[in-house]
Design an enzyme around this catalytic site. Structure first.
Site, mmCIF file in Angstrom:
data_model
loop_
_atom_site.group_PDB
_atom_site.id
_atom_site.type_symbol
_atom_site.label_atom_id
_atom_site.label_comp_id
_atom_site.label_asym_id
_atom_site.label_seq_id
_atom_site.Cartn_x
_atom_site.Cartn_y
_atom_site.Cartn_z
ATOM 1 C CD GLU A 107 48.341 39.585 46.543
ATOM 2 O OE1 GLU A 107 48.979 39.801 45.518
ATOM 3 O OE2 GLU A 107 47.875 40.494 47.261
ATOM 4 C CB ILE A 115 53.721 38.189 48.018
ATOM 5 C CG1 ILE A 115 52.422 39.007 48.097
ATOM 6 C CG2 ILE A 115 54.833 38.977 47.322
ATOM 7 C CD1 ILE A 115 52.567 40.424 48.577
ATOM 8 C CG ASP A 159 56.807 44.908 64.013
ATOM 9 O OD1 ASP A 159 57.878 45.349 64.449
ATOM 10 O OD2 ASP A 159 56.519 43.690 64.030
HETATM 11 P P1 ADP Z 1 54.354 35.362 61.994
HETATM 12 O O1 ADP Z 1 52.953 35.881 62.066
HETATM 13 O O2 ADP Z 1 54.537 34.026 62.646
HETATM 14 O O3 ADP Z 1 55.375 36.376 62.429
HETATM 15 P P2 ADP Z 1 55.008 36.016 59.272
HETATM 16 O O4 ADP Z 1 53.875 36.936 58.932
HETATM 17 O O5 ADP Z 1 56.335 36.613 59.556
HETATM 18 O O6 ADP Z 1 54.608 35.039 60.458
HETATM 19 O O7 ADP Z 1 55.127 34.969 58.071
HETATM 20 C C1 ADP Z 1 55.974 33.848 58.121
HETATM 21 C C2 ADP Z 1 56.817 33.780 56.856
HETATM 22 O O8 ADP Z 1 55.955 33.682 55.739
HETATM 23 C C3 ADP Z 1 57.643 35.034 56.671
HETATM 24 O O9 ADP Z 1 59.002 34.717 56.812
HETATM 25 C C4 ADP Z 1 57.391 35.491 55.270
HETATM 26 O O10 ADP Z 1 58.550 35.338 54.486
HETATM 27 C C5 ADP Z 1 56.363 34.547 54.709
HETATM 28 N N1 ADP Z 1 55.200 35.325 54.260
HETATM 29 C C6 ADP Z 1 54.485 36.229 54.993
HETATM 30 N N2 ADP Z 1 53.456 36.705 54.286
HETATM 31 C C7 ADP Z 1 53.517 36.091 53.065
HETATM 32 C C8 ADP Z 1 52.719 36.169 51.873
HETATM 33 N N3 ADP Z 1 51.645 36.931 51.808
HETATM 34 N N4 ADP Z 1 53.081 35.410 50.812
HETATM 35 C C9 ADP Z 1 54.162 34.603 50.882
HETATM 36 N N5 ADP Z 1 54.945 34.468 51.972
HETATM 37 C C10 ADP Z 1 54.625 35.211 53.050
#
Ligand code: ADP
Length: 274
Positions: free
Chosen positions: A116, A118, A178
């Site tokens: 999803e 967000i 985390d």
């Molecule tokens: P990684 O697995 O490389 O650490 P992240 O999970 O931190 O990546 O996601 C990368 C970026 O995407 C984050 O900075 C966050 O702001 C954005 N992000 C993460 N999940 C979502 C989501 N479900 N919807 C929109 N943006 C997201």
């Protein structure tokens, strides 16, 4: 930023749904979005920065946006862990987390996760100052590099730390694993959102192990302890749970974390008189 797989027990992955389509198409992401994702067209794919390990993209479609992460070298197990953690937290219906939709392998090697999307509120931009140094996944997987001194001291602590848990009953609960500021945000309506988990079932106090980079204020702790009252000896155990993360950071991000880890161990050995 942790590769969640390091911390997850080997759970069975979320129920796998079957496709009507071929097992491995050229673009399984597009295929899922245009079938189970119920979109008829993808109008735009835009990169999203901020991650440490994976590539992230927003897929704009006529069925709404999807958030997609890909990793070129690591197989689906890492994202399976992330999806399992997100799914478990999502199902608690207590706090907003992105709903995981699909994990799979890429035909070129590597893997993907679709979840999803967000829309974050303004608070997200303030979270950008990552306290952790982003490094390449290859380095993160490198073997444990603790020095002999810290290892011996750590073993002595492990042998003697039962005294810190006397007279308490620990009921394992679902932990994000985390919980630092980069993984905490809010959506457009101001509702809190947590992301990028490394979930496991454990002692609730362990969730504060990352509090040194979470930026929680007094109001947060007051509200938290109203819901989950402090157990006897909480203050004595607090650094122990931080130590876990300092050691992890030492292993993943280098020697800058060694002295913090060592001084926590030394303090405990003194406190326990061993
Ligand atoms: P990684 O697995 O490389 O650490 P992240 O999970 O931190 O990546 O996601 C990368 C970026 O995407 C984050 O900075 C966050 O702001 C954005 N992000 C993460 N999940 C979502 C989501 N479900 N919807 C929109 N943006 C997201």
């Amino acid at each position: 930023c942790y590769p969640s797989i390091l911390f997850l027990p080997r759970f069975r992955f979320l129920k796998r749904r079957r496709f009507a389509v071929v097992a491995m198409s050229n673009d399984p992401i597009t295929e899922w979005i245009l079938s189970e994702g119920k979109a008829t067209q993808i109008t735009r794919i835009s990169p999203i920065g901020g991650g440490c390990i994976n590539r992230a993209n927003r897929y704009e479609t006529d069925a709404g946006p999807f958030f997609v992460k890909t990793n070129r070298s690591i197989g689906p197990s890492m994202f399976e862990g992330e999806a399992l953690g997100l799914g478990a937290m999502y199902e608690t219906e207590t706090i907003r987390v992105p709903r995981p939709f699909k994990v799979g392998a890429l035909p070129t090697g590597g893997s993907y996760i679709i979840m999803e999307y967000i829309e974050f509120g303004a608070a997200r931009s303030n979270q950008g100052g990552s306290l952790l140094k982003c490094i390449k996944p290859g380095n993160q997987q490198k073997a444990l590099a603790l020095t002999w001194t810290i290892q011996l001291a750590g073993q002595r602590l492990v042998k003697n730390m039962a005294a810190l848990f006397e007279n308490i009953v620990i009921e394992p609960c679902l932990l994000h694993g985390d919980l630092w500021s980069g993984n905490i945000s809010s959506d457009k309506s101001g509702e809190p959102v947590i992301l990028d988990p490394a979930c496991y079932y454990g002692h609730s106090e362990a969730e504060f192990g990352m509090s040194w980079c979470a930026g929680f204020g007094g109001a947060f702790y007051n509200a938290y302890f109203e819901v989950t009252p402090k157990q006897a000896g909480f203050e004595k155990r607090r650094d122990l749970y931080m130590l876990y993360h300092y050691l992890n950071h030492y292993n993943l991000f280098g020697s800058g974390y060694r002295s913090s880890a060592m001084s926590i161990i030394d303090d405990y050995l003194r406190l326990l008189n061993v």
